[in-house]
Design a protein around this motif. Structure first.
Motif, mmCIF file in Angstrom:
data_model
loop_
_atom_site.group_PDB
_atom_site.id
_atom_site.type_symbol
_atom_site.label_atom_id
_atom_site.label_comp_id
_atom_site.label_asym_id
_atom_site.label_seq_id
_atom_site.Cartn_x
_atom_site.Cartn_y
_atom_site.Cartn_z
ATOM 1 N N GLN A 47 29.527 -86.356 46.250
ATOM 2 C CA GLN A 47 30.364 -86.329 45.068
ATOM 3 C C GLN A 47 30.319 -84.712 44.623
ATOM 4 O O GLN A 47 31.500 -84.405 44.506
ATOM 5 C CB GLN A 47 30.182 -87.310 43.930
ATOM 6 C CG GLN A 47 31.252 -87.237 42.805
ATOM 7 C CD GLN A 47 31.220 -88.330 41.821
ATOM 8 O OE1 GLN A 47 30.650 -89.649 42.060
ATOM 9 N NE2 GLN A 47 31.635 -88.145 40.708
ATOM 10 N N ASN A 50 32.319 -83.226 47.182
ATOM 11 C CA ASN A 50 33.884 -83.431 47.365
ATOM 12 C C ASN A 50 34.405 -82.650 45.864
ATOM 13 O O ASN A 50 35.550 -82.141 46.086
ATOM 14 C CB ASN A 50 34.008 -84.850 47.373
ATOM 15 C CG ASN A 50 33.512 -85.595 48.654
ATOM 16 O OD1 ASN A 50 33.503 -84.934 49.555
ATOM 17 N ND2 ASN A 50 33.309 -86.960 48.532
ATOM 18 N N GLU A 51 33.822 -82.737 44.838
ATOM 19 C CA GLU A 51 34.422 -82.233 43.513
ATOM 20 C C GLU A 51 34.341 -80.809 43.672
ATOM 21 O O GLU A 51 35.195 -80.180 43.127
ATOM 22 C CB GLU A 51 33.772 -82.969 42.356
ATOM 23 C CG GLU A 51 34.413 -84.298 42.393
ATOM 24 C CD GLU A 51 33.789 -85.003 40.904
ATOM 25 O OE1 GLU A 51 33.460 -84.219 39.931
ATOM 26 O OE2 GLU A 51 33.625 -86.157 40.905
#
Length: 201
Positions: A47, A50-51
């Motif tokens: 995550q 991705n962020e």
């Protein structure tokens, strides 16, 4: 799960207990279930990539702060490795990080409030419920943060206090050490009592 960048090689991840329960992790598992934590860490790193574009490559220092009232804060610092510039695309599927994990537990209760009126409201609720007159009030990042030391709270009122705080504020992802260093103390002692004395409406 909330992820924020603290620097080029440093991120902070905040997980509430609901986040942990969704992943089948109980509070006690944080200290004794390495496989579950390993899966959770892999998910967090995915995550974070991705962020924020944060790659978990090379040596990582991982600090875990478990806070019974709020959840878990994980601070990940990426070290420099000679392999950083030599990584091939196919290597990215493999685990490329070495972790040095530090775990700390804190019983300090900290909740953040966007408006001062919410602090006044929760203080009034404490008074009418006969819960506590203690606490310290800080200002940090344009928010008000109420802090309660565990020894200032009776054991049987612990859950009631957290429930009231959660009704008006939100669990904060700031560690107490960070608050002490960068926050501004507004009321040093008996914050709830002082707010109730000075703000009546």
């Amino acid at each position: 799960m909330k992820i924020e960048r603290l620097g080029q090689d440093k991120i902070r991840i905040f997980l509430t207990f609901d986040d942990l329960l969704e992943r089948g992790i109980q509070k006690e598992d944080m200290w004794r279930e390495p496989p579950k934590l390993h899966d959770l860490f892999s998910e967090m790193m995915e995550q974070a990539y991705n962020e924020l574009g944060f790659e978990a490559i090379g040596p990582l220092a991982v600090e875990v702060f478990a806070m019974p009232a709020q959840g878990m804060i994980v601070i990940v610092t990426r070290g420099r490795s000679s392999r950083d510039d030599q990584l091939l695309e196919e290597d990215l599927d493999e685990e490329l990080y070495e972790m040095e994990v530090t775990m700390e537990q804190s019983d300090i209760i900290m909740y953040a409030f966007a408006d001062f009126e919410d602090i006044v409201s929760v203080s009034k609720q404490f008074k009418s419920s006969g819960l506590t007159n203690s606490g310290r009030l800080y200002s940090y990042n344009e928010k008000w943060i109420l802090v309660f030391e565990p020894d200032s709270i009776e054991l049987n009122s612990h859950h009631a206090i957290i429930a009231l705080l959660a009704e008006y504020g939100e669990a904060t992802s700031v560690t107490y050490a960070m608050l002490e260093e960068y926050g501004k103390i507004i009321i040093a002692d008996e914050a709830v009592q002082q707010i109730n004395q000075h703000f009546t409406f």
